[in-house]
Structure formats: C-alpha cells, structure tokens
Write a protein that holds these residues in place. Structure first.
Motif, short mmCIF file in Angstrom:
data_model
loop_
_atom_site.label_atom_id
_atom_site.label_comp_id
_atom_site.label_asym_id
_atom_site.label_seq_id
_atom_site.Cartn_x
_atom_site.Cartn_y
_atom_site.Cartn_z
N GLY A 252 43.21 43.10 48.10
CA GLY A 252 43.39 42.59 46.74
C GLY A 252 44.51 43.30 46.00
N PHE A 253 44.57 44.61 46.16
CA PHE A 253 45.61 45.39 45.49
C PHE A 253 47.00 45.05 46.03
N VAL A 254 47.12 44.93 47.36
CA VAL A 254 48.41 44.58 47.97
C VAL A 254 48.88 43.21 47.49
N LEU A 255 47.96 42.23 47.42
CA LEU A 255 48.32 40.90 46.92
C LEU A 255 48.79 40.97 45.46
N SER A 256 48.21 41.90 44.70
CA SER A 256 48.56 42.02 43.28
C SER A 256 49.96 42.60 43.09
N ILE A 257 50.36 43.52 43.97
CA ILE A 257 51.67 44.15 43.80
C ILE A 257 52.76 43.44 44.60
N ALA A 258 52.37 42.44 45.42
CA ALA A 258 53.36 41.71 46.23
C ALA A 258 54.47 41.09 45.38
N LEU B 167 48.15 32.24 38.37
CA LEU B 167 48.14 32.66 39.78
C LEU B 167 48.00 34.17 39.92
N GLY B 168 48.21 34.89 38.82
CA GLY B 168 47.98 36.33 38.85
C GLY B 168 46.52 36.69 39.09
N ARG C 274 55.03 37.87 36.31
CA ARG C 274 54.03 38.57 37.12
C ARG C 274 53.07 39.40 36.26
N VAL C 275 52.99 39.12 34.98
CA VAL C 275 52.18 39.93 34.07
C VAL C 275 50.74 40.04 34.54
N LEU C 276 50.12 38.92 34.87
CA LEU C 276 48.71 38.96 35.27
C LEU C 276 48.53 39.55 36.67
N TYR C 277 49.53 39.47 37.50
CA TYR C 277 49.48 40.19 38.78
C TYR C 277 49.41 41.69 38.51
N ASP C 278 50.22 42.16 37.56
CA ASP C 278 50.20 43.58 37.22
C ASP C 278 48.86 44.00 36.63
N ILE D 249 34.91 29.98 38.33
CA ILE D 249 35.57 30.26 37.04
C ILE D 249 37.07 30.46 37.22
N LEU D 250 37.44 31.31 38.19
CA LEU D 250 38.87 31.57 38.41
C LEU D 250 39.61 30.31 38.86
N ALA D 251 38.99 29.56 39.79
CA ALA D 251 39.63 28.33 40.27
C ALA D 251 39.83 27.34 39.14
N THR D 252 38.85 27.24 38.26
CA THR D 252 38.94 26.31 37.13
C THR D 252 40.07 26.72 36.18
N ILE D 253 40.18 28.02 35.89
CA ILE D 253 41.25 28.50 35.01
C ILE D 253 42.62 28.21 35.61
N ILE D 254 42.76 28.46 36.92
CA ILE D 254 44.04 28.23 37.60
C ILE D 254 44.41 26.75 37.57
N VAL D 255 43.44 25.88 37.89
CA VAL D 255 43.71 24.43 37.93
C VAL D 255 44.01 23.90 36.54
N LEU D 256 43.23 24.30 35.54
CA LEU D 256 43.46 23.82 34.18
C LEU D 256 44.83 24.26 33.65
#
Length: 366
Positions: A40-46, A16-17, A57-61, A171-178
C-alpha cells in the motif's frame, strides 16, 4: 478518442489517490500484514517516484503518510497484530490524515495554490472535495463498526468482516466512480464553455476566464466585445436583441455583436458574428470607435465597426430578418424612451455626426 487521451483523463481523477487503500483492503488477511502495508505504501509513493505533478498526487501523498503512521504504530504494538485490527488502525490513520489535510487547507492554498493557475489550482480544489467526502464517509464507517462490535459481533462474526472490509471497499469505489463521473460531466460542460480574454483598458490580454464565471462575478473583469453597425441608404438597420442577452435584452440594437474569444483576434470575431447572422463573412466593415462600457452587471472594451451598403441588391442579398431600417429622425424622436440599448444610444450621436452625416451628400448626389 486516442488512447493516450483516455489514459490522461483517467489519471486526472484525484480520487485515484485512494486506490492504494483499496488494494490494501483486498490484500489484508490474504498475505502477511506488514507486506500488505508495504505494498500500500509503495503504491502511494509511486506517483512521486514517476514524477507526477504534485497538485495531481495530493491524495496519494496523504495515503502514503497515513500508511507510514499506521505502520509505525503497528510496529510499536507488535507485528502479529490481527489483520482486522491492523486494518481498522490503518483506516483510523487515513481518516486522521484526511482531517489534517483538510484543516491545512488555507496554508496549503497559500503555499501551493497561489503560485498555480488554471488547471493546477483546479486539481488542488478537487482533492479537497474528495478528501471531504472520504473523511466523513469513512468516519461514519468507523462508527458503524464500533456499534456493531459493541452489540452484535459475537453473534455475527462473518458480518463483522463484511462491515470492515467490503463496506470500506464499497465506499472508496463509490467515491472514485462518482468523482470520475463528475469530472466527465464537468469536462463536457467546459468543452462547450466560452473562454473570454481578460484585458486591461489598452486591450492587452492578461489572462482568461469562463464566460459563465465572469457573468456571475458581474463587472470584475474587462472583456473585448465587437459590434458592427449596418447602414443602408443613410438608415441604420436595427432589430430586437435576443432575450437571453445579459445587457438590455429585447431592446433595439445592431444585429451584430459578439464577445471576442480567447486567442481570437478581431478579424476572426467579425467573420464569426457575420456568419452567424447573415451566413457570410464577406460584408465590408471598417473600424470606427473603441471605448470602455461599464455598469453594475458588465464591463466591456467595445470595438465599434460600421458597414455601409450602397446598393439595394447587396442589401437584399444579406437576407436580414426580424429588424428594420431606421432614419436618423426616427431614432432621435425615440432616444430616451427606453426602446434602444444603452450602448446604441451612447454610439448614436457619434454615428450621426460622422458616418451618417458623410453619407447624406452621397445620397443627395445620387
């Protein structure tokens, strides 16, 4: 399942990051480029602002740093950068950040992971797994874009947008779902997993480990195991061990043996193994012996108990199946012939000179 448990399970997915980049890819071209970067940045640091644990939250960072790098480069090049070019710049920044994150694996594990245990360390390793998938998938995506732009972009301008944005989103949706499916399957497997306490030779619990993991690690950890010898009329009741047993499958042994589970005590373990074999936990037992058994495959702190049945009626009510009563002489004649379990042969001499010997005068007197 309670709603809060569902929400918790959803947010334990480290992939989800990548959501801030997925949202960013939808907004780019629809609104001002810098505003899209800002969202995008605000969502990442939320998650950081709302106090999410750092291992979750590693991938968010990572996303936050990549947005910051891409925005700084964009400002240097000029805020009127085309949306498609801005997006490619952001994707390159993400791939670069993921690469740096993965290259820093050893130092991060030393700095973060060494102090973390169990669940926390699991999230860190899962983040590395997702970063690996995202880095290589997006690198391949960038190569496709590069090849298309060199050879075909003039003839197929709309396909250029599909390849840049829609394929990235896929690609991102597939990674998240898998990753969500993988975590779900892993959770189900762990729910059925046996957790064994890790103890020292004094029996003090020092931690826990999944039984399947400990088996693969051979005799690295010591675990408590309860065994119950059943005696009737001066004879030992023995049956063949299950063929799935790690130690001495199909060899003759007591019918009662069980690893003590994490946070269980000996009394709970005895009741559990008795119910499994004879459908009741009312069998009278008493402690006899404690010792450490170790070979190349396993390491156990064995608690040996004994149950002496004095009446034929009580013995028949146990409704035992698949085994038989062995006299002391019959056992002695076959010791060393490889038909008994190793633990049983170690324990037999003690049983013969204690419980079985004491039982002989009783039987003679009766």
């Amino acid at each position: 399942m309670p709603t809060n448990n569902i929400i918790k399970r959803i947010f334990t997915n480290p992939a989800l990051g990548l959501i801030p980049y997925l949202i960013f890819s939808i907004l780019i071209g629809q609104i001002n480029t810098l505003v899209a970067f800002g969202i995008g940045f605000v969502l990442s640091i939320a998650p950081f602002l709302f106090g999410m644990r750092k291992e979750m939250r590693v991938l968010y960072d990572v996303s936050a740093w990549s947005f910051l790098i891409a925005t700084l480069v964009l400002l240097l090049l000029g805020p009127d950068f085309y949306p498609q070019h801005s997006f490619i710049l952001a994707e390159i920044s993400l791939v670069f950040s993921l690469m740096i994150f993965r290259l820093s694996r050893k130092s991060l594990i030393k700095r973060i992971g060494r102090k973390q245990k169990g669940e926390k360390k699991f999230y860190l390793y899962e983040s590395f797994q997702v970063a690996f998938q995202a880095q290589y998938a997006l690198s391949f995506h960038l190569l496709i874009i590069l090849g298309f732009r060199i050879f075909y972009t003039a003839n197929y301008p709309m396909l250029d947008i599909v390849l840049i944005l829609n394929l990235f989103q896929g690609i991102l949706a597939t990674i998240i779902v898998l990753e969500a499916l993988r975590l779900r399957l892993l959770t189900k497997r762990l729910q059925g997993e046996e957790w064994l306490p890790v103890i020292n030779e004094s029996g003090v619990v020092q931690g826990k480990i999944a039984k399947s993991v400990s088996i693969n690690l051979k005799n690295q950890f010591l675990h408590p195991l309860v065994r119950v010898a059943l005696i009737y009329d001066g004879k030992l009741y023995l049956k063949n061990r299950d063929e799935s047993r790690l130690l001495d499958p199909e060899k003759l042994d007591y019918p009662f043996e069980k690893y003590m589970q994490y946070k269980h005590n000996i009394e709970q373990t005895i009741k559990s193994l008795l119910r499994k074999e004879i459908k009741t936990d009312k069998l009278p037992v008493r402690f006899l012996l404690k010792y450490v058994f170790e070979n190349e495959n396993t390491k156990r702190l064995i608690f040996l108990y004994v149950s002496t049945i004095t009446s034929e009626k009580a013995f028949n009510e146990l409704q035992l199946h698949g085994g038989k009563l062995w006299t002391t002489n019959q056992i002695e004649d076959n010791v060393g012939s490889n038909i008994f379990s190793e633990c049983f042969e170690l324990e037999f001499e003690y049983l013969k000179n204690t419980v079985l010997m004491l039982d002989m005068p009783i039987r003679k007197g009766s």
